[in-house]
Design a protein around this motif. Structure first.
Motif: not given
Length: 216
Positions: A108-112, A126-128, A200-205
Protein backbone atom coordinates in the motif's frame (compact mmCIF):
# COMPACT_ATOMS: atom_id res chain seq x y z
CA UNK A 1 -17.90 3.83 25.61
CA UNK A 2 -15.39 5.36 23.17
CA UNK A 3 -15.61 8.83 21.69
CA UNK A 4 -13.80 8.77 18.33
CA UNK A 5 -12.79 12.07 16.72
CA UNK A 6 -11.04 12.67 13.40
CA UNK A 7 -10.38 16.26 12.27
CA UNK A 8 -7.27 15.36 10.27
CA UNK A 9 -9.04 14.65 6.97
CA UNK A 10 -11.14 16.69 4.56
CA UNK A 11 -14.20 14.89 5.93
CA UNK A 12 -14.27 15.11 9.71
CA UNK A 13 -15.70 12.24 11.75
CA UNK A 14 -17.17 11.70 15.20
CA UNK A 15 -18.60 8.51 16.61
CA UNK A 16 -19.74 6.84 19.81
CA UNK A 17 -18.74 3.17 20.05
CA UNK A 18 -19.71 0.76 22.81
CA UNK A 19 -18.75 -2.91 23.10
CA UNK A 20 -18.02 -3.26 19.40
CA UNK A 21 -21.16 -1.45 18.24
CA UNK A 22 -21.44 1.98 16.61
CA UNK A 23 -24.11 3.81 18.61
CA UNK A 24 -23.88 7.10 16.71
CA UNK A 25 -21.73 8.27 13.81
CA UNK A 26 -21.51 11.64 12.04
CA UNK A 27 -19.30 13.11 9.33
CA UNK A 28 -19.04 16.60 7.83
CA UNK A 29 -16.90 18.55 5.40
CA UNK A 30 -14.00 20.28 7.15
CA UNK A 31 -14.51 23.98 7.85
CA UNK A 32 -12.56 26.62 9.71
CA UNK A 33 -14.99 26.58 12.65
CA UNK A 34 -14.22 23.00 13.70
CA UNK A 35 -14.97 23.57 17.38
CA UNK A 36 -18.35 25.12 16.54
CA UNK A 37 -19.32 21.80 14.96
CA UNK A 38 -17.71 19.37 17.42
CA UNK A 39 -19.24 20.62 20.67
CA UNK A 40 -22.94 20.78 19.68
CA UNK A 41 -22.62 17.61 17.58
CA UNK A 42 -21.30 15.60 20.53
CA UNK A 43 -24.03 16.96 22.77
CA UNK A 44 -26.70 15.98 20.22
CA UNK A 45 -25.20 12.52 19.68
CA UNK A 46 -25.20 11.82 23.41
CA UNK A 47 -28.78 13.05 23.73
CA UNK A 48 -29.95 10.92 20.79
CA UNK A 49 -28.34 7.85 22.37
CA UNK A 50 -29.81 8.67 25.82
CA UNK A 51 -26.30 8.99 27.24
CA UNK A 52 -24.23 11.60 29.09
CA UNK A 53 -20.56 12.50 29.16
CA UNK A 54 -20.19 10.31 32.26
CA UNK A 55 -20.85 7.24 30.08
CA UNK A 56 -17.65 7.86 28.11
CA UNK A 57 -14.68 5.68 29.11
CA UNK A 58 -12.07 6.62 26.47
CA UNK A 59 -11.27 9.13 23.72
CA UNK A 60 -9.64 8.18 20.41
CA UNK A 61 -8.27 10.97 18.21
CA UNK A 62 -6.31 11.28 14.97
CA UNK A 63 -3.08 13.21 15.55
CA UNK A 64 -2.38 14.06 11.90
CA UNK A 65 -0.90 14.85 9.47
CA UNK A 66 -3.74 17.10 8.43
CA UNK A 67 -4.81 20.72 7.92
CA UNK A 68 -3.32 22.96 10.60
CA UNK A 69 -6.45 24.64 11.99
CA UNK A 70 -8.83 21.68 12.09
CA UNK A 71 -6.18 19.31 13.40
CA UNK A 72 -5.09 21.66 16.18
CA UNK A 73 -8.68 22.31 17.27
CA UNK A 74 -9.71 18.64 17.28
CA UNK A 75 -6.68 17.56 19.27
CA UNK A 76 -7.08 20.39 21.78
CA UNK A 77 -10.70 19.32 22.29
CA UNK A 78 -9.73 15.65 22.75
CA UNK A 79 -6.98 16.54 25.24
CA UNK A 80 -9.27 18.79 27.27
CA UNK A 81 -12.15 16.33 27.19
CA UNK A 82 -9.98 13.40 28.30
CA UNK A 83 -8.48 15.48 31.09
CA UNK A 84 -11.81 16.86 32.31
CA UNK A 85 -13.42 13.42 32.51
CA UNK A 86 -10.21 11.69 33.66
CA UNK A 87 -10.52 9.01 30.98
CA UNK A 88 -7.77 7.48 28.77
CA UNK A 89 -6.73 9.21 25.54
CA UNK A 90 -5.60 7.18 22.53
CA UNK A 91 -4.16 8.53 19.27
CA UNK A 92 -3.35 7.28 15.79
CA UNK A 93 -1.66 9.04 12.87
CA UNK A 94 -3.50 9.64 9.60
CA UNK A 95 -1.22 7.35 7.61
CA UNK A 96 -1.97 4.37 9.86
CA UNK A 97 -5.68 5.16 10.02
CA UNK A 98 -6.01 5.35 6.23
CA UNK A 99 -4.12 2.10 5.85
CA UNK A 100 -6.61 0.45 8.23
CA UNK A 101 -9.54 2.10 6.45
CA UNK A 102 -8.69 0.20 3.26
CA UNK A 103 -8.86 -3.20 4.93
CA UNK A 104 -6.21 -4.29 2.43
CA UNK A 105 -2.80 -5.92 2.95
CA UNK A 106 0.49 -4.51 1.65
CA UNK A 107 1.71 -3.29 -0.76
CA UNK A 108 0.00 0.00 0.00
CA UNK A 109 1.07 3.58 -0.62
CA UNK A 110 -0.56 6.28 1.50
CA UNK A 111 -0.09 9.76 0.02
CA UNK A 112 -1.01 12.91 1.96
CA UNK A 113 -0.64 16.59 1.16
CA UNK A 114 2.30 18.03 3.09
CA UNK A 115 1.71 21.69 2.20
CA UNK A 116 2.46 23.54 -0.99
CA UNK A 117 3.43 21.18 -3.80
CA UNK A 118 4.86 18.52 -1.48
CA UNK A 119 3.34 15.29 -0.25
CA UNK A 120 4.18 12.73 2.38
CA UNK A 121 4.30 9.10 1.26
CA UNK A 122 4.10 6.11 3.59
CA UNK A 123 5.29 2.70 2.42
CA UNK A 124 5.85 0.07 5.06
CA UNK A 125 6.98 2.00 8.13
CA UNK A 126 8.83 4.83 6.38
CA UNK A 127 7.44 8.29 5.59
CA UNK A 128 9.14 10.46 2.97
CA UNK A 129 8.29 14.07 2.15
CA UNK A 130 8.88 15.82 -1.17
CA UNK A 131 7.44 16.45 -4.66
CA UNK A 132 4.89 13.83 -5.69
CA UNK A 133 6.43 12.66 -8.95
CA UNK A 134 9.99 12.36 -7.62
CA UNK A 135 8.91 10.38 -4.55
CA UNK A 136 6.73 7.94 -6.47
CA UNK A 137 9.24 7.42 -9.29
CA UNK A 138 11.22 5.16 -6.94
CA UNK A 139 8.38 2.63 -6.72
CA UNK A 140 8.02 -0.05 -9.42
CA UNK A 141 5.10 -0.91 -11.65
CA UNK A 142 2.89 -3.54 -10.10
CA UNK A 143 0.04 -4.28 -7.76
CA UNK A 144 0.22 -1.26 -5.45
CA UNK A 145 -2.97 0.12 -3.97
CA UNK A 146 -2.78 3.88 -3.42
CA UNK A 147 -4.73 5.93 -0.87
CA UNK A 148 -4.58 9.68 -1.38
CA UNK A 149 -5.77 12.88 0.22
CA UNK A 150 -4.59 16.24 -1.03
CA UNK A 151 -5.24 18.95 -3.58
CA UNK A 152 -6.99 18.47 -6.92
CA UNK A 153 -3.75 19.38 -8.72
CA UNK A 154 -1.93 16.63 -6.85
CA UNK A 155 -4.81 14.23 -7.51
CA UNK A 156 -4.64 14.87 -11.25
CA UNK A 157 -0.88 14.23 -11.26
CA UNK A 158 -1.32 11.10 -9.15
CA UNK A 159 -3.99 9.69 -11.46
CA UNK A 160 -1.54 9.93 -14.34
CA UNK A 161 1.19 8.18 -12.35
CA UNK A 162 -1.19 5.40 -11.28
CA UNK A 163 -2.29 4.88 -14.88
CA UNK A 164 1.32 4.71 -16.10
CA UNK A 165 2.46 2.37 -13.32
CA UNK A 166 -0.72 0.28 -13.35
CA UNK A 167 -1.50 1.06 -9.71
CA UNK A 168 -5.03 1.04 -8.28
CA UNK A 169 -6.11 4.35 -6.77
CA UNK A 170 -8.67 3.63 -4.06
CA UNK A 171 -11.72 5.96 -4.17
CA UNK A 172 -12.56 7.73 -0.93
CA UNK A 173 -16.02 6.12 -1.03
CA UNK A 174 -14.43 2.65 -0.70
CA UNK A 175 -12.76 3.44 2.62
CA UNK A 176 -14.19 2.45 5.97
CA UNK A 177 -15.00 5.06 8.60
CA UNK A 178 -12.90 5.61 11.71
CA UNK A 179 -15.70 4.00 13.71
CA UNK A 180 -15.55 0.90 11.47
CA UNK A 181 -11.81 0.66 12.12
CA UNK A 182 -12.33 0.74 15.89
CA UNK A 183 -15.13 -1.85 15.70
CA UNK A 184 -12.90 -4.17 13.62
CA UNK A 185 -9.58 -3.60 15.38
CA UNK A 186 -10.41 -2.07 18.76
CA UNK A 187 -7.95 0.43 20.17
CA UNK A 188 -4.96 -1.86 19.63
CA UNK A 189 -3.65 0.14 16.62
CA UNK A 190 -3.86 3.32 18.71
CA UNK A 191 -1.24 4.58 21.17
CA UNK A 192 -2.11 5.55 24.72
CA UNK A 193 -1.05 9.12 25.47
CA UNK A 194 -1.58 11.60 28.28
CA UNK A 195 -1.40 14.57 25.93
CA UNK A 196 -1.68 14.24 22.16
CA UNK A 197 0.55 16.50 20.06
CA UNK A 198 -0.36 17.38 16.43
CA UNK A 199 1.76 15.62 13.82
CA UNK A 200 2.67 17.78 10.83
CA UNK A 201 4.74 16.72 7.83
CA UNK A 202 6.05 20.28 7.59
CA UNK A 203 5.82 23.08 10.11
CA UNK A 204 2.74 25.28 9.63
CA UNK A 205 3.46 28.52 7.82
CA UNK A 206 2.67 31.45 10.09
CA UNK A 207 3.00 34.93 8.64
CA UNK A 208 4.91 37.25 11.01
CA UNK A 209 3.01 40.24 12.31
CA UNK A 210 3.81 43.61 10.74
CA UNK A 211 3.22 45.27 14.12
CA UNK A 212 6.71 46.36 15.36
CA UNK A 213 5.52 46.16 18.99
CA UNK A 214 4.71 42.46 18.73
CA UNK A 215 7.37 39.83 19.19
CA UNK A 216 8.15 37.86 16.00
Amino acid sequence: MILALNTAQKVHEMALIKEGLILKQESWIAEKNTLDNVVPMLKQMLTDASLTQKDLTAVAVVQGPGPFSGLRTGIAFANAFSDALNIPLHSINTFSLLRLKTGLPEPLLVVLNAGGLDVGVLHGHEVKVGPLSSLLSAFPHGDFHVIFEGTETQAEELRGICLEKKWKLIPYEDLQSMADVIVNSGLEPFSFTKNCEPYYLKGPHITPSSDPWKKP
